[in-house]
Design an enzyme around this catalytic site. Structure first.
Site, mmCIF file in Angstrom:
data_model
loop_
_atom_site.group_PDB
_atom_site.id
_atom_site.type_symbol
_atom_site.label_atom_id
_atom_site.label_comp_id
_atom_site.label_asym_id
_atom_site.label_seq_id
_atom_site.Cartn_x
_atom_site.Cartn_y
_atom_site.Cartn_z
ATOM 1 N N CYS A 1 0.818 -1.227 0.000
ATOM 2 C CA CYS A 1 0.000 0.000 0.000
ATOM 3 C C CYS A 1 0.847 1.272 0.000
ATOM 4 O O CYS A 1 0.327 2.363 -0.224
ATOM 5 C CB CYS A 1 -0.959 0.011 1.181
ATOM 6 S SG CYS A 1 -2.042 -1.425 1.202
ATOM 7 N N ASN B 1 -10.259 0.125 0.247
ATOM 8 C CA ASN B 1 -8.794 0.179 0.221
ATOM 9 C C ASN B 1 -8.311 -0.460 -1.085
ATOM 10 O O ASN B 1 -8.451 -1.665 -1.271
ATOM 11 C CB ASN B 1 -8.269 -0.578 1.442
ATOM 12 C CG ASN B 1 -6.754 -0.621 1.513
ATOM 13 O OD1 ASN B 1 -6.069 -0.269 0.566
ATOM 14 N ND2 ASN B 1 -6.232 -1.072 2.640
ATOM 15 N N HIS C 1 -2.931 7.223 2.538
ATOM 16 C CA HIS C 1 -3.444 5.956 2.023
ATOM 17 C C HIS C 1 -4.873 5.773 2.533
ATOM 18 O O HIS C 1 -5.158 5.996 3.707
ATOM 19 C CB HIS C 1 -2.547 4.818 2.514
ATOM 20 C CG HIS C 1 -3.094 3.465 2.209
ATOM 21 N ND1 HIS C 1 -3.609 3.136 0.964
ATOM 22 C CD2 HIS C 1 -3.222 2.352 2.980
ATOM 23 C CE1 HIS C 1 -4.018 1.886 1.001
ATOM 24 N NE2 HIS C 1 -3.802 1.386 2.203
HETATM 25 O O1 UT7 Z 1 -3.797 -1.285 3.532
HETATM 26 C C1 UT7 Z 1 -2.919 -1.499 4.583
HETATM 27 C C2 UT7 Z 1 -3.356 -0.812 5.769
HETATM 28 N N1 UT7 Z 1 -4.426 -1.537 6.404
HETATM 29 C C3 UT7 Z 1 -5.064 -0.950 7.377
HETATM 30 O O2 UT7 Z 1 -4.820 0.191 7.660
HETATM 31 C C4 UT7 Z 1 -6.065 -1.745 8.187
HETATM 32 C C5 UT7 Z 1 -5.878 -1.409 9.642
HETATM 33 N N2 UT7 Z 1 -6.847 -2.026 10.513
HETATM 34 C C6 UT7 Z 1 -8.148 -1.679 10.528
HETATM 35 O O3 UT7 Z 1 -8.578 -0.884 9.728
HETATM 36 C C7 UT7 Z 1 -9.042 -2.261 11.605
HETATM 37 O O4 UT7 Z 1 -8.261 -2.929 12.555
HETATM 38 C C8 UT7 Z 1 -10.136 -3.196 11.044
HETATM 39 C C9 UT7 Z 1 -11.149 -2.401 10.273
HETATM 40 C C10 UT7 Z 1 -9.517 -4.255 10.159
HETATM 41 C C11 UT7 Z 1 -10.855 -3.887 12.197
HETATM 42 O O5 UT7 Z 1 -11.407 -2.917 13.068
HETATM 43 P P1 UT7 Z 1 -11.300 -3.104 14.633
HETATM 44 O O6 UT7 Z 1 -12.007 -1.966 15.258
HETATM 45 O O7 UT7 Z 1 -9.841 -3.281 14.961
HETATM 46 O O8 UT7 Z 1 -12.145 -4.388 14.888
HETATM 47 P P2 UT7 Z 1 -11.688 -5.748 15.579
HETATM 48 O O9 UT7 Z 1 -10.759 -6.488 14.707
HETATM 49 O O10 UT7 Z 1 -11.288 -5.448 16.987
HETATM 50 O O11 UT7 Z 1 -13.065 -6.527 15.644
HETATM 51 C C12 UT7 Z 1 -14.114 -6.099 16.513
HETATM 52 C C13 UT7 Z 1 -15.267 -7.072 16.371
HETATM 53 C C14 UT7 Z 1 -14.853 -8.521 16.544
HETATM 54 O O12 UT7 Z 1 -15.864 -9.202 17.241
HETATM 55 P P3 UT7 Z 1 -15.705 -9.516 18.817
HETATM 56 O O13 UT7 Z 1 -14.440 -10.322 18.917
HETATM 57 O O14 UT7 Z 1 -15.562 -8.157 19.457
HETATM 58 O O15 UT7 Z 1 -16.941 -10.237 19.140
HETATM 59 C C15 UT7 Z 1 -14.818 -9.027 15.112
HETATM 60 O O16 UT7 Z 1 -15.077 -10.415 15.043
HETATM 61 O O17 UT7 Z 1 -15.855 -6.957 15.084
HETATM 62 C C16 UT7 Z 1 -15.954 -8.255 14.489
HETATM 63 N N3 UT7 Z 1 -15.814 -8.115 13.055
HETATM 64 C C17 UT7 Z 1 -16.858 -7.911 12.226
HETATM 65 N N4 UT7 Z 1 -18.179 -7.805 12.455
HETATM 66 C C18 UT7 Z 1 -18.981 -7.583 11.403
HETATM 67 C C19 UT7 Z 1 -14.667 -8.116 12.322
HETATM 68 N N5 UT7 Z 1 -14.967 -7.926 11.016
HETATM 69 C C20 UT7 Z 1 -16.299 -7.786 10.934
HETATM 70 C C21 UT7 Z 1 -17.195 -7.558 9.880
HETATM 71 N N6 UT7 Z 1 -18.516 -7.461 10.160
HETATM 72 N N7 UT7 Z 1 -16.784 -7.405 8.607
#
Ligand code: UT7
Length: 325
Positions: free
Chosen positions: A119, A282, A252
């Site tokens: 990226c 993205n 980005h």
């Molecule tokens: O291109 C390279 C750069 N990439 C990035 O910058 C990505 C960086 N990371 C992020 O943008 C975020 O970490 C994410 C968007 C990927 C995830 O967001 P988050 O706030 O860190 O969520 P999380 O991983 O802590 O997940 C929270 C909850 C989890 O459930 P529990 O364990 O709290 O019950 C996940 O299972 O959200 C759940 N979850 C979803 N729920 C519905 C994860 N993905 C989804 C989904 N729909 N698509």
């Protein structure tokens, strides 16, 4: 006279198939994968993304973006003397997308190569093209970010498959008597290879290991907010400018929360932040040139504006390019 490089044209292209969060969620539900528009918007700011048709490659998307950038620069394809394509989703293992694109543009002879920094690829490529122009190795460079990330998504993994999209963006960078690219700052830290990768590789005629994207989103998030601030500050220092001189911040486009946090750390009002992640998702190396072209064509970025481009992603890689448009 000092030789500089300057962007003289921008272009971009999105494949026509646009999927809203609701449409994607409905499709994923048929595979037993649960997600919702609310979750995606709240956690990422993404509302829609574009997916290329199965027979469309990065070079096809790059070709449309390149044609538009060359036209905007008032040039012909034959004027281009360097092509750099930033991509992690090439048409083939080799040769490069840049060589395929060169042929599709109907030209031959100029240097053409791909650059792989995930990226951060576009800011790396722009910085390399700037150095080649300043050294006299090139005069009219085509710098492209082109991706078909839909090909490497695991549609059974809701933590990643809702985040990415396909597209391409391009700029023409020309030698100039006056500065366009003001400074750049590139970094990598290979200790973090595993937090965002496609681990598979070709061996003995087969793909060994998974050919699908895997990401530790939280780890990437944490690293990204730190390095985007430090890269911006380092680039400003090299150019002897301050945050107050920035007219537009184009980070980005991965997650609106990361983008807002970067703007806040740099004390920039959100009005100076260019946002396309809501409509594009993205698109990895394509995200910055797509956002830049959108900002130029919508009349936001004008000639003479100071623009900060910032990439971050797999590797772990990050970097910034500060330019006078
Ligand atoms: O291109 C390279 C750069 N990439 C990035 O910058 C990505 C960086 N990371 C992020 O943008 C975020 O970490 C994410 C968007 C990927 C995830 O967001 P988050 O706030 O860190 O969520 P999380 O991983 O802590 O997940 C929270 C909850 C989890 O459930 P529990 O364990 O709290 O019950 C996940 O299972 O959200 C759940 N979850 C979803 N729920 C519905 C994860 N993905 C989804 C989904 N729909 N698509």
């Amino acid at each position: 006279m000092t030789r500089y490089s300057r962007i003289t044209g921008t272009g971009s292209y999105l494949p026509p198939n646009r999927l809203t969060n609701a449409q994607l969620a409905a499709e994923l539900a048929t595979r037993g994968v649960e997600t919702s528009d609310e979750w995606i918007v709240e956690r990422t700011g993404i509302s829609a993304r574009h997916f290329a048709a199965p027979d469309v490659t990065s070079s096809d998307l790059g070709l449309e973006a390149a044609r538009r950038a060359i036209e905007a620069a008032g040039l012909q394809a034959a004027d281009i003397d360097l092509i750099i394509v930033a991509t992690s989703t090439p048409d083939m293992v080799f040769p490069s997308v840049a060589c395929i694109l060169q042929h599709k543009l109907g030209i031959a002879g100029c240097a053409a190569f791909d650059l792989q920094a995930v990226c951060s690829g576009f800011v790396y490529a722009l910085s390399v093209a700037d150095a080649m122009i300043k050294s006299g190795a090139a005069s009219k460079a085509l710098v492209v970010g082109a991706e078909v990330f839909s090909r490497i998504l695991d549609f059974s993994d809701r933590t990643t498959c809702v985040l990415f999209g396909d597209g391409a963006g391009a700029v023409v960078l020309e030698a100039s008597d006056t500065p366009g690219i003001l400074a750049s700052d590139l970094h990598a830290d290979g200790r973090h290879v595993g937090i965002l990768c496609v681990p598979g590789h070709v061996s003995g005629g087969q793909v060994l290991g998974s050919a699908l994207l895997t990401m530790d989103g939280k780890a990437v998030f944490k690293l990204a907010v730190g390095v985007l601030e430090s890269a911006a500050r380092a680039t400003l220092a090299k150019a002897e400018l301050t945050e107050a001189d920035i007219d537009w911040l184009i980070p980005h486009q991965a997650n609106l929360r990361i983008m807002h946090s970067t703007a806040k750390k740099l004390k920039l009002p959100l009005e100076k932040l260019i946002v396309t992640v809501d409509q594009h998702g993205n698109t990895s190396a394509a995200s910055i040139p797509l956002a830049l072209d959108d900002a130029v064509r919508s009349g936001k970025v004008k000639k003479g504006d100071i623009v900060m481009l910032e990439g971050v992603g797999g590797g772990f890689t990050w970097g910034a390019v500060l330019l006078k448009y």
